[in-house]
Scaffold this motif. Structure first.
Motif, short mmCIF file in Angstrom:
data_model
loop_
_atom_site.label_atom_id
_atom_site.label_comp_id
_atom_site.label_asym_id
_atom_site.label_seq_id
_atom_site.Cartn_x
_atom_site.Cartn_y
_atom_site.Cartn_z
N UNK A 167 -0.82 -49.75 -31.22
CA UNK A 167 -1.24 -49.41 -29.95
C UNK A 167 -2.24 -50.33 -29.33
N UNK A 168 -3.34 -50.69 -30.01
CA UNK A 168 -4.35 -51.59 -29.62
C UNK A 168 -3.90 -52.91 -29.88
N UNK A 169 -2.72 -53.39 -30.37
CA UNK A 169 -2.24 -54.86 -30.56
C UNK A 169 -1.58 -55.12 -28.98
N UNK A 170 -2.10 -56.55 -29.04
CA UNK A 170 -1.23 -57.49 -28.02
C UNK A 170 -0.17 -57.89 -28.33
N UNK A 171 1.00 -57.69 -27.82
CA UNK A 171 2.42 -58.07 -28.09
C UNK A 171 2.47 -59.56 -28.31
#
Length: 211
Positions: free
Chosen positions: A170-174
């Motif tokens: 959820x908090x990651x940047x793709x």
């Protein structure tokens, strides 16, 4: 305790049902960061495979996984079909000729499958993809098997780790796939591929725990 061919078949059948039940949810997750088709596609692929399953019901686990791979690659649109297809193709090679899998076999087969996803998608842990669920799940599986835990307990630990990995997207940047085009706007969304991975592994844990 081993993972039997009968349990594999039950797992695939129940996974098809669970993915169908969750296809709207998976597509909802995919809508803001993908093509809004992950749930529909993967549910259709598993449904098609289950329809073909009787043709290999008397074959070994490797043959069953190979059919799964070919069906997903041909019946599922988008990246998910290729990724899961490659998972089952590599898993099939590792399970070739086997009608049951020891805990060590399960580690080898699923690790080969995960590596197939990496090979196809070029994703690494932390890229906000299904690998973020697969990697901690398989790490947990290896630890549990090394510790001599029962297969049921090991697969429960696997599913728990997959769930944690799923939520951690959820908090990651793709950094891979269509979601990567969104840059920072991909932050705050749970990855649909990591979610379907959790659903599959959780269903396997359920099948083994009920015998």
């Amino acid at each position: 305790m081993t993972l039997t061919k009968t349990q594999i078949i039950t797992w695939l059948e129940q996974s098809a049902q669970v993915l169908d039940e969750n296809k709207a949810y998976l597509t909802e997750l995919d809508s803001p960061i993908g093509d809004a088709d992950h749930g529909t596609n993967i549910a259709r692929g598993f449904k098609t495979m289950i329809e073909k399953l009787p043709t290999v019901a008397d074959k070994d686990i490797g043959a069953i996984f190979k059919l799964m791979a070919m069906t997903l690659m041909s019946a599922v649109g988008g990246a998910s079909g290729l990724l899961y297809g490659n998972f089952f193709m590599k898993a099939a090679a590792a399970a070739n000729g086997k009608v049951e899998l020891t805990p060590t076999d399960v580690v080898a087969v699923f690790t080969a499958g995960r590596d197939g996803i990496v090979q196809r998608g070029r994703a690494e842990f932390g890229d906000k993809t299904m690998i973020d669920a697969w990697t901690p799940a398989l790490d947990a599986l290896q630890r549990a098997v090394d510790a001599g835990q029962s297969l049921s307990d090991a697969l429960h630990a696997t599913a728990t780790a997959a769930e944690a990995g799923m939520k951690a997207t959820i908090p990651l940047q793709a950094r891979k796939g269509r979601a990567s085009y969104l840059g920072e706007r991909s932050i705050g969304h749970q990855d649909p591929g990591a979610t379907s991975t959790y659903l599959l592994l959780n269903e396997l844990a359920k099948v083994v725990s009920t015998g």
